[in-house]
Design an enzyme around this catalytic site. Structure first.
Site, PDB file in Angstrom:
ATOM      1  N   HIS A 161       1.786   4.428  -2.950  1.00  0.00           N
ATOM      2  CA  HIS A 161       1.583   5.937  -2.736  1.00  0.00           C
ATOM      3  C   HIS A 161       2.777   6.486  -3.310  1.00  0.00           C
ATOM      4  CE1 HIS A 161      -1.863   6.729  -0.247  1.00  0.00           C
ATOM      5  NE2 HIS A 161      -1.361   5.677   0.589  1.00  0.00           N
TER       6      HIS A 161
ATOM      7  N   HIS B  25       0.757  -1.391   0.030  1.00  0.00           N
ATOM      8  CA  HIS B  25      -0.062  -0.129  -0.133  1.00  0.00           C
ATOM      9  C   HIS B  25       0.754   1.224  -0.011  1.00  0.00           C
ATOM     10  CE1 HIS B  25      -3.518   2.624   1.406  1.00  0.00           C
ATOM     11  NE2 HIS B  25      -2.485   3.066   2.046  1.00  0.00           N
ATOM     12  N   GLU B  26       1.751   1.214   0.974  1.00  0.00           N
ATOM     13  CA  GLU B  26       2.739   2.328   0.771  1.00  0.00           C
ATOM     14  C   GLU B  26       3.745   2.557  -0.462  1.00  0.00           C
ATOM     15  OE1 GLU B  26       2.170   4.603   3.063  1.00  0.00           O
ATOM     16  OE2 GLU B  26       0.976   3.026   4.397  1.00  0.00           O
TER      17      GLU B  26
ATOM     18  N   GLU C  75      -6.127   6.772  -1.106  1.00  0.00           N
ATOM     19  CA  GLU C  75      -6.052   5.719  -0.115  1.00  0.00           C
ATOM     20  C   GLU C  75      -6.724   4.397  -0.831  1.00  0.00           C
ATOM     21  OE1 GLU C  75      -4.542   5.162   2.587  1.00  0.00           O
ATOM     22  OE2 GLU C  75      -3.876   7.456   2.652  1.00  0.00           O
TER      23      GLU C  75
END
Length: 314
Positions: A162, A158-159, A229
């Protein structure tokens, strides 16, 4: 566009057919980032124009504003890490964490970021950096000790999403516009000049414009923050091929966050709170109206839908 390709995930689980992937940017997020920056720029161009028309020193606005912009853009990640109390760690200190990110970087075809850890029981994670080559992924000791390996993999993916989408940079620039409004309120008289009547008219005009600019900026930033997100959740699901693992991690993080003392949550509420994977905001009666993150049930529903799609594609 994010597409699936043949490969195994970091724990050897077989991904759906057509596995080894070309991992790219989320087109929906890219479009929203461009629109947000255009609208924010338009709002503040009007505000700066009004300042100059009211007799403010244009050259001074340009110098101060430009200097603050460059400083915030270049120093934002360092300020965030320092504010969070993060420390860059080596592979010897956190071998599982480094190994997990290394495997994910190979799968996503991105440079390995620096890895930092914050010594706190609050489970969370965030990413900072102006580019893929200068990124830092930060986790708390609480999240490392709480999650299973596959769940931690989902959070790290997930990070990384980003970082790949570069939405951290856009959020940093958007936050700068909000800082400008605050600066104008505090130092408006310093930029202006003229007699007392002019100063009174100048102050009233700027007050009205700021009262318009601030809520518009807030709405744009919150909307973008919530969408980013969703985009990072989708990116993580594609990299790992296991949306259910990220969903499980989000459930654990949110459940634990609800039990974190209010004082600890307030201590985590810096201007960088929007960058966390789960918001550390203290719950209020307004619910999700002013949240930087989408509701948990919506994120879980989206991940569940992705899981079904991947299962059907096997």
């Amino acid at each position: 566009m994010i597409t699936l390709t043949p490969n195994l995930n970091a724990f050897g689980h077989e991904l759906p057919a057509r596995r080894q992937t070309t991992f790219g940017r989320d087109p929906g997020l890219q479009a929203r980032m461009l629109l947000t920056m255009f609208l924010l720029g338009l709002v503040y161009a009007v505000l700066i124009g009004a300042l100059i028309a009211s007799g403010a020193r244009g050259w001074l606005i340009a110098v101060v504003g430009g200097g603050l912009f460059v400083f915030q853009l270049l120093a934002s990640d360092k300020l965030a890490l320092r504010a969070a109390g993060a420390r860059v760690v080596s592979a010897q200190e956190y071998p599982l964490l480094h190994a997990t990110i290394e495997r994910l970087c190979v799968q996503a075809d991105v440079p390995k970021p620096r890895i930092a850890v914050v010594a706190t029981s609050m489970p969370n994670a965030f990413a900072m950096g102006l580019s893929r080559k200068a990124a830092t992924v930060c986790v708390t000791t609480g999240i490392v000790g709480m999650l299973e390996p596959a769940e931690l993999e989902g959070v790290m993916a997930h990070e990384l999403a980003h970082v790949i989408n570069r939405d951290v940079v856009i959020m940093t620039v958007a936050a700068f516009f909000a800082s400008i409004a605050s600066m104008i309120v505090q130092w408006g008289g310093f930029f202006g000049g003229g007699d007392e009547d002019d100063d009174s008219s100048f102050g009233l005009l700027i007050l009205i414009l700021v009262l318009v600019a601030v809520p518009v900026s807030f709405v744009l930033m919150q909307t973008l923050s919530r969408y980013r997100e969703f985009a990072a959740d989708r990116g993580a699901a594609v990299i790992t091929g296991r949306p259910s693992a990220l969903a499980s991690a989000l459930r654990k993080i949110s459940a634990t966050m609800n039990s974190v003392p209010t004082g600890d949550l307030r201590a985590a509420q810096t201007e960088f709170a929007a960058f966390y994977i789960v918001s550390p905001r203290v719950k209020t009666k307004v619910g999700n109206l002013f949240s930087t993150h989408p509701p948990l049930d919506q994120r879980l529903a989206a991940l569940s839908q992705l899981e079904a799609q991947l299962q059907n594609g096997r």
